[in-house]
Write an enzyme that holds these catalytic residues in place. Structure first.
Site, PDB file in Angstrom:
ATOM      1  CG  ASP A  21      -2.088   0.924   1.099  1.00 41.55           C
ATOM      2  OD1 ASP A  21      -2.375   1.364  -0.037  1.00 41.55           O
ATOM      3  OD2 ASP A  21      -2.726   1.226   2.124  1.00 41.55           O
ATOM      4  N   GLY A  24      -0.257   5.627  -4.201  1.00 43.22           N
ATOM      5  CA  GLY A  24      -0.877   6.929  -4.474  1.00 43.22           C
ATOM      6  C   GLY A  24      -0.234   8.030  -3.644  1.00 43.22           C
ATOM      7  NE  ARG A  34      -4.589   7.021  -7.038  1.00 42.20           N
ATOM      8  CZ  ARG A  34      -4.468   6.748  -5.747  1.00 42.20           C
ATOM      9  NH1 ARG A  34      -4.284   7.706  -4.874  1.00 42.20           N
ATOM     10  NH2 ARG A  34      -4.565   5.504  -5.303  1.00 42.20           N
ATOM     11  CG  HIS A  38      -0.580   2.371  -9.396  1.00 46.74           C
ATOM     12  ND1 HIS A  38      -0.784   1.872  -8.131  1.00 46.74           N
ATOM     13  CD2 HIS A  38      -1.652   3.174  -9.653  1.00 46.74           C
ATOM     14  CE1 HIS A  38      -1.937   2.340  -7.655  1.00 46.74           C
ATOM     15  NE2 HIS A  38      -2.473   3.131  -8.558  1.00 46.74           N
ATOM     16  CB  SER A  66      -8.801  -5.452  -3.148  1.00 50.54           C
ATOM     17  OG  SER A  66      -9.436  -4.199  -3.339  1.00 50.54           O
ATOM     18  CB  THR A  67     -13.198  -7.968  -4.692  1.00 51.78           C
ATOM     19  OG1 THR A  67     -13.036  -7.942  -3.249  1.00 51.78           O
ATOM     20  CG2 THR A  67     -12.865  -9.368  -5.173  1.00 51.78           C
ATOM     21  CD1 TRP A  70     -13.126  -5.168  -8.983  1.00 52.33           C
ATOM     22  CD2 TRP A  70     -12.378  -4.450 -10.966  1.00 52.33           C
ATOM     23  NE1 TRP A  70     -12.441  -6.205  -9.585  1.00 52.33           N
ATOM     24  CE2 TRP A  70     -11.984  -5.800 -10.796  1.00 52.33           C
ATOM     25  CE3 TRP A  70     -12.019  -3.784 -12.150  1.00 52.33           C
ATOM     26  CZ2 TRP A  70     -11.248  -6.489 -11.754  1.00 52.33           C
ATOM     27  CZ3 TRP A  70     -11.282  -4.481 -13.109  1.00 52.33           C
ATOM     28  CH2 TRP A  70     -10.909  -5.814 -12.905  1.00 52.33           C
ATOM     29  NE  ARG A  72      -7.758   2.061  -5.484  1.00 54.04           N
ATOM     30  CZ  ARG A  72      -6.587   2.136  -4.888  1.00 54.04           C
ATOM     31  NH1 ARG A  72      -5.535   2.572  -5.564  1.00 54.04           N
ATOM     32  NH2 ARG A  72      -6.449   1.794  -3.633  1.00 54.04           N
ATOM     33  CG  LEU A 132       9.254 -16.960  -4.197  1.00 58.01           C
ATOM     34  CD1 LEU A 132       8.915 -17.049  -2.716  1.00 58.01           C
ATOM     35  CD2 LEU A 132       9.828 -15.563  -4.518  1.00 58.01           C
ATOM     36  CB  SER A 203      -7.743  -3.664   2.944  1.00 57.54           C
ATOM     37  OG  SER A 203      -7.538  -2.462   3.642  1.00 57.54           O
ATOM     38  CD  GLU A 214       2.915 -13.806  15.321  1.00 60.30           C
ATOM     39  OE1 GLU A 214       2.933 -12.652  15.783  1.00 60.30           O
ATOM     40  OE2 GLU A 214       2.424 -14.784  15.937  1.00 60.30           O
TER      41      GLU A 214
HETATM   42  C1  IPE Z   1      -5.447  -2.803  -0.190  1.00 66.21           C
HETATM   43  O1  IPE Z   1      -5.140  -1.462  -0.324  1.00 66.21           O
HETATM   44  C2  IPE Z   1      -5.455  -3.475  -1.529  1.00 66.21           C
HETATM   45  C3  IPE Z   1      -4.148  -3.635  -2.179  1.00 66.21           C
HETATM   46  C4  IPE Z   1      -2.990  -3.280  -1.685  1.00 66.21           C
HETATM   47  C5  IPE Z   1      -4.181  -4.277  -3.471  1.00 66.21           C
HETATM   48  P1  IPE Z   1      -6.271  -0.349  -0.448  1.00 66.21           P
HETATM   49  O2  IPE Z   1      -5.554   0.946  -0.596  1.00 66.21           O
HETATM   50  O3  IPE Z   1      -7.231  -0.707  -1.526  1.00 66.21           O
HETATM   51  O4  IPE Z   1      -7.015  -0.462   0.938  1.00 66.21           O
HETATM   52  P2  IPE Z   1      -7.883   0.604   1.742  1.00 66.21           P
HETATM   53  O5  IPE Z   1      -8.894   1.167   0.774  1.00 66.21           O
HETATM   54  O6  IPE Z   1      -6.935   1.655   2.225  1.00 66.21           O
HETATM   55  O7  IPE Z   1      -8.484  -0.164   2.867  1.00 66.21           O
HETATM   56  C1  IPE Z   2      -1.715   0.299  -3.396  1.00 61.95           C
HETATM   57  O1  IPE Z   2      -1.497   1.665  -3.394  1.00 61.95           O
HETATM   58  C2  IPE Z   2      -2.022  -0.217  -4.775  1.00 61.95           C
HETATM   59  C3  IPE Z   2      -3.399  -0.698  -4.959  1.00 61.95           C
HETATM   60  C4  IPE Z   2      -4.303  -0.724  -4.029  1.00 61.95           C
HETATM   61  C5  IPE Z   2      -3.768  -1.169  -6.279  1.00 61.95           C
HETATM   62  P1  IPE Z   2      -2.691   2.714  -3.315  1.00 61.95           P
HETATM   63  O2  IPE Z   2      -3.047   3.118  -4.718  1.00 61.95           O
HETATM   64  O3  IPE Z   2      -3.803   2.213  -2.500  1.00 61.95           O
HETATM   65  O4  IPE Z   2      -1.962   3.922  -2.592  1.00 61.95           O
HETATM   66  P2  IPE Z   2      -2.597   4.938  -1.537  1.00 61.95           P
HETATM   67  O5  IPE Z   2      -3.187   4.113  -0.431  1.00 61.95           O
HETATM   68  O6  IPE Z   2      -3.632   5.725  -2.281  1.00 61.95           O
HETATM   69  O7  IPE Z   2      -1.438   5.764  -1.100  1.00 61.95           O
HETATM   70 MG    MG Z   3      -4.194   2.347  -0.497  1.00 58.25          MG
END
Ligand code: IPE
Ligand code: IPE
Ligand code: MG
Length: 249
Positions: A21, A24, A34, A38, A66-67, A70, A72, A132, A203, A214
């Protein structure tokens, strides 16, 4: 109490899951779009896969999409899917050289068909590799995974037509019965789940499998993560005392 000196015999985690995470926020802090976040996140993922392979970790689950992601913008979703496709193609030689096996967790049915195809091909091409195992959690949700497992479980019951339905349900509705219907039932539960970027939530990641993982939370944004951060997380894990509900030894 946990000792501050890690005994040489402290086992490595067999299976590590990472909620990658902060892409962004990394972009925002660096005055970039953004999408650039990525792109940087992908570079980090490659670095961490190499590091995990070098450390002889057996399973690494990366939460890619994640599910819920979408929700975004179409532009961001399209960009992430494009990156996944590019990654799967570009890294194939690296997997071959390092005997890395690619696997998928999540619902392939909800993915764009070209991505689902690339993913299935990468899984097939690397299937026999014994190094791995990298599990890409893509269109993955812990609740969705459980719902799909229950669907498979029910299908398997329907096949046992010779027995009354109630008996079939009573006999088969066990933890092992449900577990065996998850996406990758042969993969051991994660020992260590890492989340980057200073968020303290799951999440929807590995809800079933993470029951006794852990957890390790890092303030560092995913694009800034390095092999040293992975080593720090592993070393923290090695100092934990896992009890699995059994009380103090
Ligand atoms: C969790 O991150 C999903 C991934 C890293 C793929 P999110 O950024 O989507 O989670 P929330 O919205 O902060 O809970
Ligand atoms: C994780 O980074 C990547 C995905 C969830 C796809 P984010 O895009 O959620 O980054 P933040 O949380 O907005 O910083
Ligand atoms: Mg995030």
């Amino acid at each position: 109490m946990a000792s501050s000196v890690v005994p040489a015999s402290s086992p490595l985690p067999r299976h590590i899951g990472i909620i990658m995470d902060g892409n962004g926020r990394w972009a925002q802090r660096n005055n970039q779009f953004r999408t650039q976040g990525h792109l940087e996140g992908l570079k980090t993922a490659k670095k961490i896969v190499r590091a995990a392979s070098d450390l002889h970790i057996q399973f690494l689950t990366l939460y890619v999409f994640s599910t819920e992601n979408w929700k975004r913008t179409a532009e961001e979703v399209g960009f992430i899917m494009g990156l996944v496709k590019q990654y799967l193609k570009a890294e194939l030689d690296f997997y071959r050289e390092n005997r890395i096996r690619i696997r998928h967790a999540g619902d392939p049915g909800g993915l764009p068909p070209d991505i689902a195809r690339e993913l299935a091909e990468a899984c097939e091409d690397t299937r026999s590799f014994e190094g791995l195992q990298v599990i890409l959690a893509l269109n993955y949700g812990g609740r969705d995974a459980i719902v799909r497992a229950v669907g498979r479980w029910f299908d398997s019951l329907a096949k046992l037509e010779h027995e009354p339905l109630e008996k079939r349900i009573q006999e088969k509705i066990t933890e092992e019965g449900i577990r065996s219907c998850l996406d990758n039932p042969d993969i051991p539960d994660p020992d260590l789940i890492i989340r980057t970027a200073g968020e303290y939530r799951i999440s929807n990641f590995l809800l079933w499998e993470g029951a006794y993982a852990e957890y390790y939370f890092s303030e560092t944004l995913w694009p800034d993560w390095s092999e040293a951060d992975l080593r720090a997380a592993i070393s923290a894990y090695q100092q934990r005392e896992r009890r699995f509900g059994g009380g103090n030894p």
